[in-house]
Design an enzyme around this catalytic site. Structure first.
Site, PDB file in Angstrom:
ATOM      1  N   PHE A 261     -14.157  -2.837  14.760  1.00  0.00           N
ATOM      2  CA  PHE A 261     -12.897  -3.448  15.210  1.00  0.00           C
ATOM      3  C   PHE A 261     -12.543  -4.746  15.655  1.00  0.00           C
ATOM      4  O   PHE A 261     -12.955  -5.371  13.960  1.00  0.00           O
ATOM      5  CB  PHE A 261     -12.277  -2.797  17.022  1.00  0.00           C
ATOM      6  N   SER A 262     -11.754  -5.265  16.698  1.00  0.00           N
ATOM      7  CA  SER A 262     -11.584  -6.392  15.853  1.00  0.00           C
ATOM      8  C   SER A 262     -12.624  -7.617  15.825  1.00  0.00           C
ATOM      9  O   SER A 262     -12.042  -9.061  15.380  1.00  0.00           O
ATOM     10  CB  SER A 262     -10.544  -7.090  17.146  1.00  0.00           C
ATOM     11  N   ILE A 263     -13.510  -7.906  15.881  1.00  0.00           N
ATOM     12  CA  ILE A 263     -14.771  -8.321  15.765  1.00  0.00           C
ATOM     13  C   ILE A 263     -14.506  -8.376  14.156  1.00  0.00           C
ATOM     14  O   ILE A 263     -15.183  -9.599  12.860  1.00  0.00           O
ATOM     15  CB  ILE A 263     -16.696  -8.127  15.791  1.00  0.00           C
TER      16      ILE A 263
END
Length: 393
Positions: free
Chosen positions: A114-116
């Site tokens: 995801f937002s990594i």
């Protein structure tokens, strides 16, 4: 035949129950987070390594050690289970200390971070900056002229990198009628997509009245726009950029993937899938100041600015994530904790973490399938868990 399939025995549900409408919901996310490519289009990011990953390393007695992150002490293993962990890899001083996997995740499997993905994309921005290809202070319209009528028309790429665009958009993960749901359809992550591309959606977004650069506002479209900015600046597809600039030099052992939309635009805000070991390698590269295997990957000055010296404390103080890191800052899609240990991290919804403690020389990659996309109390416990774990390894 009425008996359960091997899939159902392993996961507790049938494969045909996992749909585009529920793949981020529990319990289906325990499987879908490892198999994004069966649900949405993805682009490959090939690795150079021709052999197999070194075998999984047992944590041994460490899993039985007690940590106190909530109301009562619990073992490391108990916390991993309670926090819906799918995989955990820990490195210290550049060496793998151990790997842990839930029963439904195999060693070497990829998992969406995801937002990594935002943090990974920013590394590539830093590399291109070092090559003189990308200017982090240039107006967005330098690279995307058609952004002129949108919220980004008077924003700089720095505002995009630091999440300080004055963007009229809310991350309403659970509201099916919100602009965020339209965003998800544009990424092909929700049913009903395919009529509006990610690029088209982003360029319809409008700004708030206040100036850019004043407030840290976590808005994922900024990071998809960053991927477009890098493609325009370099003339290359993002998946090719990631392979050439990061994946091959890093020595990543396994292939990565990234979700793409109807136009092939990469979901750089949240669509990257990697193995836990390769995610930890990214963290170790950052801990080493931008080098891996004796090779310079990202500029040292860029890494230092990203994880230590850069970012606006004032903008962070005005944002909504202050309780997580009261003395923190946000720079180039990475979180600086502001703590004495100098820890920094990339974070993704549903419990994805890449945590680096430079003082302890520890890197922790945690992949999870938490039922809720955002769980603020649990996030605080996870940070406390990481701090306790670094004292044990």
């Amino acid at each position: 035949m009425t008996g359960k399939t091997a899939f159902e025995i392993c996961h507790g549900f049938r494969r045909n129950e996992v749909l585009l409408s529920n793949w981020r919901e529990s319990p289906f996310n325990r499987w879908s987070f490892q198999n994004l490519g069966e649900l949405v289009p993805t682009a490959r990011v090939a690795a150079a390594w021709a052999g197999a990953e070194a075998p999984a390393k047992d944590f041994g007695g460490l899993l039985g050690e007690k940590v106190s992150v909530a109301s009562a002490p619990e073992t490391v293993a108990e916390f991993l289970i309670r926090s819906s962990t799918d995989a955990l890899t820990v490195m210290k001083g550049g060496k793998v200390i151990g790997d842990w996997f839930a029963p439904y995740m195999e060693f070497g499997a990829r998992h969406i971070v995801f937002s990594i993905s935002k943090s990974v994309t920013a590394i590539i921005a830093g590399i291109l900056e070092g090559e003189g290809v990308f200017d982090p202070e240039a107006p967005v319209t330098t690279y995307i002229p058609e952004a002129a009528g949108s919220a980004y028309g008077d924003a700089s790429t720095r505002h995009v990198l630091d999440m300080s665009v004055s963007l009229d958009f809310e991350e309403a993960y659970l509201d099916p009628e919100s602009a965020f749901a339209r965003y998800r359809r544009a990424t092909l992550w929700n049913p009903g997509g395919g009529t509006e591309s990610l690029r088209e959606f982003i360029l319809t977004l409008q700004r708030l009245a206040e100036p850019h650069g004043q407030v840290f506002r976590y808005r994922s479209p900024n990071s998809d726009l960053l991927g477009l900015l890098l493609e325009r600046a370099s003339g290359q597809r993002f998946s090719d950029l990631m392979r050439e600039k990061l994946w091959l030099p890093l020595g990543a052992v396994s292939e990565a993937s990234i979700g793409v939309d109807m136009e092939g635009t990469a979901r750089t805000a949240g669509g990257i899938s990697v193995t836990p070991r390769d995610l930890a390698r990214i963290g170790e590269m950052m801990r080493q100041g931008g080098t891996a295997n004796g090779r310079r990957i990202a500029p040292e000055a860029w890494v230092r600015d990203t994880v230590s010296t850069g970012g606006s404390a004032e903008a962070w103080q005005r944002g909504t994530m202050l309780p997580l890191f009261p003395q923190g800052r946000y720079r180039n899609k990475w979180y600086q904790s502001g703590k004495p240990n100098g820890a920094y991290c990339g974070i993704g919804i549903h419990g994805q973490w890449l945590y680096v403690d430079p003082k302890a020389e520890v890197v922790i990659a945690k992949m999870s399938s938490q039922p809720e996309p955002v769980d603020d109390p649990l996030d605080l416990e996870i940070v406390a868990f990481f701090e306790a774990l670094t004292q044990l390894v």
